[in-house]
Scaffold this motif. Sequence first.
Motif, PDB file in Angstrom:
ATOM      1  N   ASP A  29      40.948  24.720  39.183  1.00 37.18           N
ATOM      2  CA  ASP A  29      41.169  25.830  38.246  1.00 37.18           C
ATOM      3  C   ASP A  29      41.095  27.200  38.916  1.00 37.18           C
ATOM      4  O   ASP A  29      41.873  28.095  38.580  1.00 37.18           O
ATOM      5  N   GLN A  30      40.183  27.384  39.852  1.00 33.63           N
ATOM      6  CA  GLN A  30      40.089  28.675  40.552  1.00 33.63           C
ATOM      7  C   GLN A  30      41.349  28.930  41.380  1.00 33.63           C
ATOM      8  O   GLN A  30      41.845  30.055  41.421  1.00 33.63           O
ATOM      9  N   PHE A  31      41.854  27.906  42.044  1.00 37.46           N
ATOM     10  CA  PHE A  31      43.078  28.071  42.827  1.00 37.46           C
ATOM     11  C   PHE A  31      44.254  28.366  41.906  1.00 37.46           C
ATOM     12  O   PHE A  31      45.101  29.205  42.218  1.00 37.46           O
ATOM     13  N   ARG A  32      44.324  27.687  40.770  1.00 41.25           N
ATOM     14  CA  ARG A  32      45.395  27.947  39.804  1.00 41.25           C
ATOM     15  C   ARG A  32      45.356  29.399  39.333  1.00 41.25           C
ATOM     16  O   ARG A  32      46.394  30.055  39.208  1.00 41.25           O
ATOM     17  N   ASP A  33      44.164  29.931  39.086  1.00 37.02           N
ATOM     18  CA  ASP A  33      44.026  31.331  38.697  1.00 37.02           C
ATOM     19  C   ASP A  33      44.521  32.260  39.809  1.00 37.02           C
ATOM     20  O   ASP A  33      45.229  33.234  39.542  1.00 37.02           O
ATOM     21  N   LEU A  34      44.150  31.965  41.053  1.00 26.43           N
ATOM     22  CA  LEU A  34      44.629  32.757  42.185  1.00 26.43           C
ATOM     23  C   LEU A  34      46.147  32.688  42.285  1.00 26.43           C
ATOM     24  O   LEU A  34      46.812  33.709  42.466  1.00 26.43           O
ATOM     25  N   PHE A  35      46.713  31.492  42.166  1.00 24.18           N
ATOM     26  CA  PHE A  35      48.164  31.329  42.268  1.00 24.18           C
ATOM     27  C   PHE A  35      48.877  32.128  41.175  1.00 24.18           C
ATOM     28  O   PHE A  35      49.915  32.733  41.425  1.00 24.18           O
TER      29      PHE A  35
END
Length: 87
Positions: A29-35
């Motif tokens: 989820d954190q990577f998805r937010d960054l992306f």
Amino acid sequence: MSNQNPGGRPAPLTPEVADRLLELLASDDQFRDLFARDPAAALIQAGHQANADDLATLKRQLKVRQLAPKEAIAAAHDGWLSWWVVA
């Protein structure tokens, strides 16, 4: 020296980076937010090697309106991997 291909496009993702990108988009989820906020930074975090010219091009060209659900990305992983990796 730039890693760009003719036409000013950044170098394609390696198979390893594309696989890692899809894995993270399907699970983190954190990577998805960054992306969603900064796709170029997310690509670098996933291992994409980009020089300053490539990074500037990625920042200009990559825009995320909506991410597919994690489950959809996981299910489509193999098909997308072959699409994103250009030999």
